[in-house]
Design an enzyme around this catalytic site. Structure first.
Site, PDB file in Angstrom:
ATOM      1  N   CYS A 188       0.791  -1.231   0.000  1.00 13.92           N
ATOM      2  CA  CYS A 188       0.000   0.000   0.000  1.00 13.92           C
ATOM      3  C   CYS A 188       0.824   1.284   0.000  1.00 13.92           C
ATOM      4  O   CYS A 188       0.749   2.063  -0.942  1.00 13.92           O
ATOM      5  CB  CYS A 188      -0.922   0.010   1.222  1.00 13.92           C
ATOM      6  SG  CYS A 188      -2.093  -1.348   1.197  1.00 13.92           S
TER       7      CYS A 188
HETATM    8  N1  LIG Z   1      -2.966  -6.332   1.916  1.00 13.35           N
HETATM    9  C1  LIG Z   1      -3.431  -5.323   2.602  1.00 13.35           C
HETATM   10  O1  LIG Z   1      -3.136  -5.189   3.772  1.00 13.35           O
HETATM   11  C2  LIG Z   1      -4.372  -4.287   1.976  1.00 13.35           C
HETATM   12  C3  LIG Z   1      -4.967  -3.343   2.822  1.00 13.35           C
HETATM   13  C4  LIG Z   1      -5.843  -2.419   2.286  1.00 13.35           C
HETATM   14  C5  LIG Z   1      -6.100  -2.419   0.918  1.00 13.35           C
HETATM   15  N2  LIG Z   1      -5.511  -3.326   0.111  1.00 13.35           N
HETATM   16  C6  LIG Z   1      -5.852  -3.288  -1.326  1.00 13.35           C
HETATM   17  O2  LIG Z   1      -6.690  -4.399  -1.626  1.00 13.35           O
HETATM   18  C7  LIG Z   1      -6.421  -4.870  -2.935  1.00 13.35           C
HETATM   19  C8  LIG Z   1      -6.071  -6.355  -2.898  1.00 13.35           C
HETATM   20  O3  LIG Z   1      -4.877  -6.510  -2.157  1.00 13.35           O
HETATM   21  P1  LIG Z   1      -4.425  -7.900  -1.539  1.00 13.35           P
HETATM   22  O4  LIG Z   1      -3.361  -7.557  -0.565  1.00 13.35           O
HETATM   23  O5  LIG Z   1      -5.579  -8.704  -1.088  1.00 13.35           O
HETATM   24  O6  LIG Z   1      -3.787  -8.593  -2.836  1.00 13.35           O
HETATM   25  P2  LIG Z   1      -3.364 -10.131  -3.006  1.00 13.35           P
HETATM   26  O7  LIG Z   1      -2.337 -10.156  -4.075  1.00 13.35           O
HETATM   27  O8  LIG Z   1      -3.074 -10.726  -1.666  1.00 13.35           O
HETATM   28  O9  LIG Z   1      -4.676 -10.845  -3.522  1.00 13.35           O
HETATM   29  C9  LIG Z   1      -5.270 -10.576  -4.748  1.00 13.35           C
HETATM   30  C10 LIG Z   1      -5.883 -11.860  -5.267  1.00 13.35           C
HETATM   31  O10 LIG Z   1      -6.571 -11.558  -6.477  1.00 13.35           O
HETATM   32  C11 LIG Z   1      -6.379 -12.637  -7.369  1.00 13.35           C
HETATM   33  N3  LIG Z   1      -6.668 -12.178  -8.717  1.00 13.35           N
HETATM   34  C12 LIG Z   1      -5.882 -11.500  -9.572  1.00 13.35           C
HETATM   35  N4  LIG Z   1      -6.532 -11.264 -10.727  1.00 13.35           N
HETATM   36  C13 LIG Z   1      -7.760 -11.807 -10.597  1.00 13.35           C
HETATM   37  C14 LIG Z   1      -8.893 -11.900 -11.448  1.00 13.35           C
HETATM   38  N5  LIG Z   1      -8.883 -11.377 -12.695  1.00 13.35           N
HETATM   39  N6  LIG Z   1      -9.987 -12.525 -10.976  1.00 13.35           N
HETATM   40  C15 LIG Z   1     -10.001 -13.049  -9.738  1.00 13.35           C
HETATM   41  N7  LIG Z   1      -8.958 -13.015  -8.900  1.00 13.35           N
HETATM   42  C16 LIG Z   1      -7.853 -12.390  -9.321  1.00 13.35           C
HETATM   43  C17 LIG Z   1      -4.954 -13.073  -7.114  1.00 13.35           C
HETATM   44  O11 LIG Z   1      -4.734 -14.396  -7.562  1.00 13.35           O
HETATM   45  C18 LIG Z   1      -4.878 -12.952  -5.588  1.00 13.35           C
HETATM   46  O12 LIG Z   1      -5.279 -14.152  -4.948  1.00 13.35           O
HETATM   47  C19 LIG Z   1      -5.315  -3.968  -3.475  1.00 13.35           C
HETATM   48  O13 LIG Z   1      -5.882  -2.924  -4.205  1.00 13.35           O
HETATM   49  C20 LIG Z   1      -4.672  -3.416  -2.233  1.00 13.35           C
HETATM   50  O14 LIG Z   1      -4.056  -2.161  -2.450  1.00 13.35           O
HETATM   51  C21 LIG Z   1      -4.651  -4.282   0.614  1.00 13.35           C
END
Ligand SMILES: NC(=O)c1ccc[n+]([C@@H]2O[C@H](COP(=O)([O-])OP(=O)(O)OC[C@H]3O[C@@H](n4cnc5c(N)ncnc54)[C@H](O)[C@@H]3O)[C@@H](O)[C@H]2O)c1
Length: 436
Positions: free
Chosen positions: A273
């Site tokens: 982030c």
């Molecule tokens: N990790 C955190 O602490 C956090 C906190 C707040 C916000 N976010 C935001 O949340 C969002 C997701 O982050 P995350 O950490 O969960 O990412 P992540 O990489 O852990 O998970 C994303 C998932 O989406 C899947 N994916 C990718 N393309 C896809 C598609 N076309 N269809 C279905 N699934 C698909 C991936 O395989 C993966 O399992 C980002 O925008 C991030 O900035 C993350």
């Protein structure tokens, strides 16, 4: 009107089926939370490995126990790569990555590809919620036209909201339920549906007037962090030159009961982030002729931190009549923050690479990362080194990069010849400890 009431009723009665798209650090805890309160959840991901791990009732995220997955499965949770099942869901919550591309510009391809994959299976009476962090305008410029290209009319027979995730992995004080959640709808009807969607699983849902306000809220939160970390990193350099311990100063300032929030310096920004999200706004602001100077400046200061730390390692070794070239350096903690296994954008990896490029023989120890994982841009064939006295003593320098609670700091202090502490973990000065 009828569509909206029916959907809200289904959500209120927990009869709605929730589709979570993207089962990562954000999507998986959300899935578990919906299951906990009694909803049926279908999880969608394009990664078949994740689906098969979940099918075995196991977890691929360290702080989520397998028992939580098993409880969700008992509640009817199914994970699939089959997007035709999207039509079964009443709500679709998109939690896919939003990284930067090689030019440090927003890469929305995950969001747009995911939305495109949903389109053939959307039907009247569903709500789509985007949770991925992104710039203001993404929901109405990218998702709205796609959803409406199917013939659905958002606000009438389909609903669109943006509700940013605020997950803080490893934070024991807050859970998905207790972290208040902001929600903006494309229309007032969308917002009403959004409030019903999250109202049963989150203690406090905070409505805002638009999806754009919700998008900017998330960015403000993360920019606020990035800028304040930049400020304190600069203060660290000034304090160091003056022979003052910045951590002592921060601790003292934090006793002020109002008007001061402590932020801590470190070896650089890490995680999915803080190093990334601010630049979503920088990019979008250009469209409006605005230059986001605070973001750029904080980025400049924060991204200079790894070199600052390397200079401290060099100085510490120099005092021992050694050079980085040829020295054995042990990096402690390689995940991007303490007590988690998440390696994304970890500054420790950047430090290890810089040291290796300068000729050091680099090892690492991290109780949360037993083997150096495959990463897109980094490669190390290493496993975590056990931390006993002899092993620690065999290194010329121990670089404390991420201060996990599991480390035995007393033992490290006793055994190490030289410690470069980037986290202010060692409060008492010692001739062989350098603050960086
Ligand atoms: N990790 C955190 O602490 C956090 C906190 C707040 C916000 N976010 C935001 O949340 C969002 C997701 O982050 P995350 O950490 O969960 O990412 P992540 O990489 O852990 O998970 C994303 C998932 O989406 C899947 N994916 C990718 N393309 C896809 C598609 N076309 N269809 C279905 N699934 C698909 C991936 O395989 C993966 O399992 C980002 O925008 C991030 O900035 C993350």
């Amino acid at each position: 009107m009828q569509m909206k009431s029916t959907l809200i009723q289904k959500l209120d009665d927990k009869q709605a089926i929730i589709g979570i798209v993207g089962l990562g650090y954000v999507g998986l805890p959300l899935t578990i939370r919906y299951c906990e309160v009694g909803y049926k959840v279908i999880g969608f991901d394009i990664d078949p490995t994740k689906i098969s791990v979940l099918e075995q009732g196991k977890s691929y995220i360290e702080h989520i126990p397998g028992s939580a997955i098993q409880a969700a499965v008992a509640q009817g949770f199914e994970a699939t790569t089959d997007f035709s099942r999207v039509s079964e869901a009443d709500a679709l919550i998109i939690c896919v990555p939003t990284p930067l591309n090689q030019y440090r510009e927003p890469d929305l391809s995950f969001v747009t590809n995911t939305t495109d994959a949903l389109l053939p299976y959307l039907r009247p009476g569903q709500v789509v919620s985007l949770e991925s962090t992104t710039y203001p305008g993404t929901t109405d410029e990218e998702l709205l036209p796609r959803v409406e290209s199917t013939g659905l009319k958002v606000g009438e027979n389909a609903f669109l909201v943006y509700s940013p995730e605020r997950e803080d992995p490893g934070n024991a004080n807050f859970s998905t339920r207790t972290i208040p959640k902001v929600c903006g709808g494309f229309t007032p009807a969308c917002l009403e549906v959004g409030m019903a969607l999250y109202g049963q699983v989150i203690d406090r849902v905070v409505p805002v007037s638009s999806t754009r306000a919700a998008e900017l809220t998330k960015l403000l939160e993360n920019i606020h962090r990035a800028v304040n970390i930049g400020l304190v990193n600069e203060m660290k350099i000034v304090a160091d030159k003056m022979g003052i311990d910045i951590h002592e100063v921060i601790r003292a300032a934090a006793t002020k009961p109002f008007g001061f929030v402590p932020y801590y310096p470190g070896p650089g920004l890490g995680g999915h982030c803080i190093p990334i999200d601010p630049f979503y706004l920088t990019w979008k602001a250009r469209e409006y002729g605005v230059h986001t100077r605070f973001i750029e400046l904080a980025g400049e200061v924060n991204s200079a931190m790894p070199d600052y730390v390397i200079a401290k390692v060099g100085a510490g070794l120099n005092a021992l009549k050694k050079s980085i070239n040829g020295s054995r350096v042990l990096a402690l903690g390689i995940s991007y923050k303490k007590n988690v296994d998440d390696m994304r954008e970890s500054p420790s990896v950047m430090l290890m690479e810089k040291l290796r490029d300068l000729g050091a023989d680099v090892s690492y120890s991290d109780p949360h990362v037993p083997v150096f994982p495959k990463m897109r841009r980094h490669k190390f064939d290493l496993s975590s080194v056990p931390l006993d006295y002899e092993t620690i003593a065999s290194y010329d320098c121990v670089l404390l990069a991420t201060d996990h609670d599991k480390f035995d700091y007393e033992l490290i202090k006793k055994a190490a010849k030289l410690i470069v502490d980037t986290r202010g973990r060692y409060l008492q000065p010692s001739p062989h400890i350098i603050k960086a």
